[in-house]
Design a protein around this motif. Sequence first.
Motif, PDB file in Angstrom:
ATOM      1  N   SER A 367      51.761  39.868  47.066  1.00  0.00           N
ATOM      2  CA  SER A 367      52.517  40.283  45.872  1.00  0.00           C
ATOM      3  C   SER A 367      51.706  41.300  45.077  1.00  0.00           C
ATOM      4  CB  SER A 367      52.838  39.065  44.994  1.00  0.00           C
ATOM      5  OG  SER A 367      51.646  38.481  44.514  1.00  0.00           O
ATOM      6  N   PRO A 368      52.353  42.228  44.393  1.00  0.00           N
ATOM      7  CA  PRO A 368      51.627  43.294  43.662  1.00  0.00           C
ATOM      8  C   PRO A 368      50.629  42.752  42.653  1.00  0.00           C
ATOM      9  CG  PRO A 368      53.984  43.769  43.741  1.00  0.00           C
ATOM     10  CD  PRO A 368      53.815  42.382  44.269  1.00  0.00           C
ATOM     11  N   ASN A 369      50.978  41.672  41.970  1.00  0.00           N
ATOM     12  CA  ASN A 369      50.113  41.122  40.924  1.00  0.00           C
ATOM     13  C   ASN A 369      49.336  39.891  41.387  1.00  0.00           C
ATOM     14  OD1 ASN A 369      50.836  43.033  38.909  1.00  0.00           O
ATOM     15  ND2 ASN A 369      52.774  41.929  38.594  1.00  0.00           N
ATOM     16  N   LEU A 370      49.378  39.626  42.672  1.00  0.00           N
ATOM     17  CA  LEU A 370      48.663  38.478  43.243  1.00  0.00           C
ATOM     18  C   LEU A 370      49.005  37.191  42.487  1.00  0.00           C
ATOM     19  CD1 LEU A 370      45.168  40.134  43.890  1.00  0.00           C
ATOM     20  CD2 LEU A 370      47.017  39.753  45.525  1.00  0.00           C
ATOM     21  N   THR A 371      50.289  36.930  42.399  1.00  0.00           N
ATOM     22  CA  THR A 371      50.764  35.776  41.623  1.00  0.00           C
ATOM     23  C   THR A 371      50.359  34.446  42.259  1.00  0.00           C
ATOM     24  OG1 THR A 371      52.890  35.981  42.777  1.00  0.00           O
ATOM     25  CG2 THR A 371      52.712  36.988  40.598  1.00  0.00           C
ATOM     26  N   GLU A 372      50.258  34.396  43.586  1.00  0.00           N
ATOM     27  CA  GLU A 372      49.847  33.157  44.257  1.00  0.00           C
ATOM     28  C   GLU A 372      48.372  32.860  43.963  1.00  0.00           C
ATOM     29  OE1 GLU A 372      50.467  29.683  46.477  1.00  0.00           O
ATOM     30  OE2 GLU A 372      51.851  31.116  45.549  1.00  0.00           O
ATOM     31  N   VAL A 373      47.554  33.893  43.931  1.00  0.00           N
ATOM     32  CA  VAL A 373      46.144  33.722  43.563  1.00  0.00           C
ATOM     33  C   VAL A 373      46.051  33.146  42.159  1.00  0.00           C
ATOM     34  CG1 VAL A 373      43.937  34.876  43.181  1.00  0.00           C
ATOM     35  CG2 VAL A 373      45.409  35.610  45.067  1.00  0.00           C
ATOM     36  N   ALA A 374      46.811  33.733  41.229  1.00  0.00           N
ATOM     37  CA  ALA A 374      46.802  33.257  39.839  1.00  0.00           C
ATOM     38  C   ALA A 374      47.257  31.799  39.762  1.00  0.00           C
ATOM     39  CB  ALA A 374      47.703  34.139  38.974  1.00  0.00           C
ATOM     40  N   ARG A 375      48.266  31.444  40.557  1.00  0.00           N
ATOM     41  CA  ARG A 375      48.803  30.070  40.528  1.00  0.00           C
ATOM     42  C   ARG A 375      47.765  29.074  41.016  1.00  0.00           C
ATOM     43  NH1 ARG A 375      50.562  26.204  43.493  1.00  0.00           N
ATOM     44  NH2 ARG A 375      50.206  27.314  45.446  1.00  0.00           N
ATOM     45  N   VAL A 376      47.118  29.367  42.139  1.00  0.00           N
ATOM     46  CA  VAL A 376      46.129  28.434  42.694  1.00  0.00           C
ATOM     47  C   VAL A 376      44.935  28.290  41.741  1.00  0.00           C
ATOM     48  CG1 VAL A 376      44.494  28.038  44.585  1.00  0.00           C
ATOM     49  CG2 VAL A 376      46.816  28.853  45.086  1.00  0.00           C
ATOM     50  N   LEU A 377      44.474  29.411  41.184  1.00  0.00           N
ATOM     51  CA  LEU A 377      43.348  29.346  40.247  1.00  0.00           C
ATOM     52  C   LEU A 377      43.695  28.496  39.030  1.00  0.00           C
ATOM     53  CD1 LEU A 377      42.083  33.059  40.324  1.00  0.00           C
ATOM     54  CD2 LEU A 377      40.975  31.060  41.354  1.00  0.00           C
ATOM     55  N   LYS A 378      44.909  28.651  38.548  1.00  0.00           N
ATOM     56  CA  LYS A 378      45.329  27.899  37.361  1.00  0.00           C
ATOM     57  C   LYS A 378      45.610  26.432  37.675  1.00  0.00           C
ATOM     58  CE  LYS A 378      48.859  27.705  33.737  1.00  0.00           C
ATOM     59  NZ  LYS A 378      50.146  28.234  33.248  1.00  0.00           N
ATOM     60  N   ASP A 379      46.425  26.178  38.715  1.00  0.00           N
ATOM     61  CA  ASP A 379      46.876  24.811  38.993  1.00  0.00           C
ATOM     62  C   ASP A 379      45.806  23.942  39.639  1.00  0.00           C
ATOM     63  OD1 ASP A 379      49.250  25.731  38.025  1.00  0.00           O
ATOM     64  OD2 ASP A 379      50.335  25.714  39.940  1.00  0.00           O
ATOM     65  N   THR A 380      44.995  24.525  40.500  1.00  0.00           N
ATOM     66  CA  THR A 380      44.007  23.733  41.251  1.00  0.00           C
ATOM     67  C   THR A 380      42.638  23.739  40.592  1.00  0.00           C
ATOM     68  OG1 THR A 380      45.185  24.218  43.319  1.00  0.00           O
ATOM     69  CG2 THR A 380      42.914  23.420  43.511  1.00  0.00           C
ATOM     70  N   GLU A 382      42.013  25.087  37.482  1.00  0.00           N
ATOM     71  CA  GLU A 382      42.152  25.129  36.017  1.00  0.00           C
ATOM     72  C   GLU A 382      41.423  26.337  35.411  1.00  0.00           C
ATOM     73  OE1 GLU A 382      41.150  21.343  34.344  1.00  0.00           O
ATOM     74  OE2 GLU A 382      42.838  20.313  35.311  1.00  0.00           O
ATOM     75  N   ILE A 383      41.637  27.488  36.082  1.00  0.00           N
ATOM     76  CA  ILE A 383      41.122  28.762  35.569  1.00  0.00           C
ATOM     77  C   ILE A 383      42.342  29.631  35.245  1.00  0.00           C
ATOM     78  CG2 ILE A 383      39.648  30.749  36.028  1.00  0.00           C
ATOM     79  CD1 ILE A 383      38.249  29.117  38.173  1.00  0.00           C
ATOM     80  N   PRO A 384      42.789  29.654  34.002  1.00  0.00           N
ATOM     81  CA  PRO A 384      43.999  30.407  33.646  1.00  0.00           C
ATOM     82  C   PRO A 384      43.700  31.857  33.280  1.00  0.00           C
ATOM     83  CG  PRO A 384      43.268  29.150  31.754  1.00  0.00           C
ATOM     84  CD  PRO A 384      42.249  28.891  32.852  1.00  0.00           C
ATOM     85  N   ASP A 385      44.747  32.643  33.226  1.00  0.00           N
ATOM     86  CA  ASP A 385      44.678  34.010  32.670  1.00  0.00           C
ATOM     87  C   ASP A 385      43.579  34.866  33.308  1.00  0.00           C
ATOM     88  OD1 ASP A 385      46.675  33.164  30.851  1.00  0.00           O
ATOM     89  OD2 ASP A 385      45.133  32.328  29.535  1.00  0.00           O
ATOM     90  N   VAL A 386      43.526  34.844  34.625  1.00  0.00           N
ATOM     91  CA  VAL A 386      42.512  35.626  35.331  1.00  0.00           C
ATOM     92  C   VAL A 386      43.022  37.055  35.497  1.00  0.00           C
ATOM     93  CG1 VAL A 386      41.217  35.860  37.485  1.00  0.00           C
ATOM     94  CG2 VAL A 386      41.673  33.588  36.535  1.00  0.00           C
ATOM     95  N   PRO A 387      42.230  38.063  35.082  1.00  0.00           N
ATOM     96  CA  PRO A 387      42.677  39.457  35.212  1.00  0.00           C
ATOM     97  C   PRO A 387      42.906  39.838  36.678  1.00  0.00           C
ATOM     98  CG  PRO A 387      40.715  39.293  33.824  1.00  0.00           C
ATOM     99  CD  PRO A 387      40.907  37.959  34.449  1.00  0.00           C
ATOM    100  N   LEU A 388      43.699  40.870  36.878  1.00  0.00           N
ATOM    101  CA  LEU A 388      44.075  41.281  38.230  1.00  0.00           C
ATOM    102  C   LEU A 388      42.851  41.676  39.060  1.00  0.00           C
ATOM    103  CD1 LEU A 388      46.296  41.825  40.283  1.00  0.00           C
ATOM    104  CD2 LEU A 388      46.575  44.111  39.287  1.00  0.00           C
TER     105      LEU A 388
END
Length: 511
Positions: A367-380, A382-388
Amino acid sequence: MGKVVAAALAAGCAVAACVVASVMVGRSVRRRRAWRRVVRLLEELEEGCATPVGRLRQVVDAMAVEMHAGLASEGGSKLKMLLTYVHKLPTGKERGTYYALDLGTSYRVLRVQLGGQRSAIIGHDLDRQPIPQNLMTSTSEELFDFVATLLKDFVEREIKGSISTQQESRELGFTFSFPVKQTSSSSGNLIKWTKGFSVEDMVGRDVSECLQQAISRKGLDMRVAVLINDTVGTLALGHYDDEDTVAAVIFGTGTNACYLERADAIIKCQGLLTTSGGMVVNMEWGNFWSSHLPRTSYDIDLDGDSPNPNDQGFEKMISGMYLGDIVRRVILQMSQESDVFGPVSSKLHVPFILRTHLMAAMHEDDSPNLTEVARVLKDTLEIPDVPLNVRRLVVNICDVVTRRAARLAAAGIVGILKKIGRDGSGGIAGGKTKVGSKNKMRRTVVAVEGGLYTNYTMFREYLNEAMEEILGEDVAPYVFIKMTKDGSGIGAALLAASHSASSTVDRVGLP
């Protein structure tokens, strides 16, 4: 007076602006420094995990040498090179109905109907149930009585649903997913329990005999024809589909390999004779080690923190159990040395919280914004709001770890081919056959199973790419990696057929 106040205000504003500018510049400098630090850590990881083809060929040679040593004497190598006593692989000519029992943390029983033509598996039925927790620590009689009861129920459902019941005696292939010292193709003594089992009166006993006695107690006419592990079952299934299959590898949570060896090459068992002249050897290659393997500080720490330090070194670099945790350790190090991930998440200190399937999802996020990367970092984690740009960094970490694993796995496979003369290097038979006055490369197939290879596209592509690099353009076109499905089930039933008391099919030749 007014002019003085105005001047003072102007001066104050100027100072404030300078302070703000200074703070912003300071933050910008710190961010740049932090970013340079994590980039340097990534570069160090890349250097530590580097697998140029020259190094891979050194791993190939080391694997072949260790295989020779393991066949020469017990304990002569990190590779156990266990004899399976299986020397009759399925040929595709098998007919009839055969059964398989796959016993691990769950129980699976299959019935497979064979039509006598290669790849003609008419159909198969399956029953799967978890092993109750209380039976995992009970007695051998209770455990195997439970298994035999389910086996009998499965057979009785077949009888009720079938018009023909002519086949009186049934043949069973038994896949037992625990360490066993094999004593024949159909018997072996349990070395130790794993996976939460602790049936103490079983250790040292013949597992096939325990099952056979339970089957007899239940009044079921069925013979345990063969005792195997899942890797041997994968080789059987591969050989049933393609007679040029000479080896099999599992790439899943763990990893292992087996292959067909000449009986006279098994020096530690002198005088070993088989009707085919060959035997399947279970390498237990997860324990392979060589100084040529590219090891990093993250691997050293992972090994030191494991329940089995200095053991299973190859497996800890290439199998699905460990890849995600190597990535977690890298991210933790970066978090501790910079603030690009924000405050250090407590989840980063939890071993194996980042499972390999989550790592693969991040690695293959297109995905252009690497949304799956952001999801795993946040959900697994607990690292939210990671820049692109930091998300891209995470993808790069996954890529480095996976690429190294896949390329080392490829070197391991070529090591097996080198040992049996199928790599074109001029070893035993050189992998070539004479056609007229010319030497022609022999077609060679390696059966592969396991979710790491079948489900992780990047791992598979890197492995296949490395195979071509190592073998070279003259040899690579003759070597094929073929995926199989359910070697531990269907493969076991096929071996029951080839080892059947009534089997009259041709026996397999040597690689």
